[in-house]
Each structure stands twice: as structure tokens, then as C-alpha cells.
Design an enzyme around this catalytic site. Structure first.
Site, mmCIF file in Angstrom:
data_model
loop_
_atom_site.group_PDB
_atom_site.id
_atom_site.type_symbol
_atom_site.label_atom_id
_atom_site.label_comp_id
_atom_site.label_asym_id
_atom_site.label_seq_id
_atom_site.Cartn_x
_atom_site.Cartn_y
_atom_site.Cartn_z
ATOM 1 N N ASP A 49 0.875 -1.178 0.000
ATOM 2 C CA ASP A 49 0.000 0.000 0.000
ATOM 3 C C ASP A 49 0.909 1.224 0.000
ATOM 4 O O ASP A 49 1.595 1.476 0.993
ATOM 5 C CB ASP A 49 -0.877 0.054 1.257
ATOM 6 C CG ASP A 49 -1.919 -1.051 1.341
ATOM 7 O OD1 ASP A 49 -1.611 -2.194 0.943
ATOM 8 O OD2 ASP A 49 -3.031 -0.773 1.816
ATOM 9 N N LYS A 77 -7.236 3.267 -2.711
ATOM 10 C CA LYS A 77 -7.568 3.307 -1.285
ATOM 11 C C LYS A 77 -7.818 4.742 -0.854
ATOM 12 O O LYS A 77 -7.123 5.660 -1.298
ATOM 13 C CB LYS A 77 -6.404 2.676 -0.517
ATOM 14 C CG LYS A 77 -6.494 2.715 0.992
ATOM 15 C CD LYS A 77 -5.280 1.997 1.571
ATOM 16 C CE LYS A 77 -5.088 2.243 3.045
ATOM 17 N NZ LYS A 77 -3.856 1.612 3.563
ATOM 18 N N LYS A 124 -10.451 0.049 -1.659
ATOM 19 C CA LYS A 124 -10.261 -0.200 -0.228
ATOM 20 C C LYS A 124 -10.623 1.064 0.539
ATOM 21 O O LYS A 124 -10.155 2.164 0.198
ATOM 22 C CB LYS A 124 -8.813 -0.594 0.053
ATOM 23 C CG LYS A 124 -8.482 -0.720 1.541
ATOM 24 C CD LYS A 124 -7.038 -1.160 1.753
ATOM 25 C CE LYS A 124 -6.625 -1.063 3.216
ATOM 26 N NZ LYS A 124 -5.226 -1.515 3.435
#
Length: 224
Positions: free
Chosen positions: A94, A158, A187
Site C-alpha cells: 500500500d 484506497k 479499499k
């Protein structure tokens, strides 16, 4: 929504990213992740090899947070940190975009960064998630980032790090889901601490939930 407890747990990226993280904290995080059977533990790169050993024999992934939480490192530095984390055993990455470049509407830079990190992950079969940090962005900027992702095709985009001025919102999740139109998953992370909030994010189209409150969310799910 129709979801089992086990399915819900498997949406969680069980998170501990605090500056004061100790080995005891990470041991506890991994033990909880094993018991709950979450998708992943989200940790800072220094703990990747430790958590990989802790989670050996399970299907819980180890996820490294790259250039976290500010995103203010160069593309080569982000690539290097990504490669070292993968070498140490990370299954997922990430990374935080350069938010300043997004605010400058330097979309070529954002694309170059996303392509570089996505490429090294895809070549190694590593899941790649791109953190936007939506609290600092206008809706049109979120949309433009999502359009770039739709083209570059990381695995996920995300909402947030959880360290900014705000976290995930249903409105932003819906915007991201609609913009990528199935090409990339979404996400939601940041401020998701109870079942009702988690449920709203899933209903908006998120398929992963970044949270340090996995146990509390599951307790809420059980109590409904």
C-alpha cells in the site's frame, strides 16, 4: 447486506502502523489476524520479516505501507522501499501517492509514480494498492486519480492512510467505485471503527477495509 462473519473478517486489512509499535504489538496483531483469519496485516516495512514468520502456515498476507503516511518521497525511493519490502516477504503493498503533485494537477508525475510501483509489484505477483489521502483532495482530483488508476490498473485504490485530517467517507468510496467502473477494486480505510460504518463502506462498493478495530467491528456484527 448478506455476509458471513468469516467473509467479513476476510475483508479486513488488520492494521497497526503507529510510530511506537513494539514487537509485542506486532505479535498481538498477528495472533489476532490468525484467529480472525483476516485478509492481511498492515504494517510499516521494518516489521515485514517479523510478521512473515509470525504468520507462516496461514493465508493471512503481510502488507507493507510504503512512503507512509506522507507520500513525500521520490519515485525511486518508493520503488526501492517496495522492492525491499517484497524481498522481506511482503505479499501486498500500500503506497501513498505524492499528494502535493496531485494538488498541483501534475498528472504525468502521478501516472509515472503509479506505473513504476505497479510494474514492480505485478512482475512479482504482489498485490498493489494506491493510497489517495482523499481528505486533502477535491472531488475532481479524486476522480482524476481514479481515472489514471483505471488505465494503469493497480489492484486497488484506497481512500486514506488514517493519519490525515479525515478518513474514508461513503461519498468518496462511491465516487472511486463509479469512476474505475470495475477495472480496479476499492479499499476504504481511516476512521472505520464499528460495524455500521464498515457496513456502509461495503455497501458503497469497497471490498477491503483497513482498520485497527477488527475485533470491535466483528463484535458489532455478532450483536446485530
Amino acid at each position: 447486506m448478506k455476509i458471513t462473519r468469516a467473509q467479513l473478517a476476510k475483508t479486513f486489512d488488520h492494521t497497526f502502523l503507529k510510530a511506537y509499535a513494539t514487537e509485542d504489538d506486532l505479535h498481538k496483531l498477528c495472533e489476532e489476524a490468525k484467529i480472525l483469519n483476516t485478509a492481511m496485516v498492515a504494517i510499516n516495512p521494518v516489521w515485514v520479516s517479523y510478521c512473515k514468520k509470525e504468520l507462516e502456515g496461514t493465508d493471512v498476507h503481510v502488507g507493507a505501507a510504503i512512503s507512509f503516511p506522507l507520500g513525500q518521497t521520490t519515485i525511486p525511493e518508493k520503488v526501492s522501499e517496495t522492492l525491499k519490502s517484497i524481498e522481506d516477504g511482503a505479499d501486498e503493498i500500500d503506497y501513498v501517492i505524492n499528494v502535493g503533485r496531485a494538488k498541483m494537477h501534475d498528472w504525468d508525475y502521478i501516472r509515472e509514480e503509479m506505473e513504476a510501483i505497479t510494474k514492480v509489484c505485478k512482475e512479482r505477483n504482489i498485490i498493489i494498492k494506491v493510497i489517495f489521502e482523499n481528505c486533502y483532495l477535491e472531488k475532481d482530483e479524486i476522480r482524476q486519480l481514479a481515472l489514471i488508476a483505471k488505465d494503469v490498473k493497480p489492484d486497488f485504490i484506497k481512500t486514506s492512510t488514517g493519519f490525515g485530517t479525515g478518513g474514508a467517507t461513503v461519498e468518496d468510496v462511491k465516487l472511486m467505485v463509479e469512476t474505475v467502473d470495475g477495472a480496479v477494486k476499492v479499499k476504504a480505510a481511516g476512521g472505520i471503527r464499528d460495524w455500521e460504518t464498515c457496513k456502509a463502506m461495503l455497501e458503497a462498493g469497497a471490498v477491503r477495509i483497513g482498520t485497527s478495530s477488527s475485533l470491535k467491528i466483528l463484535e458489532g456484527f455478532d450483536a446485530q
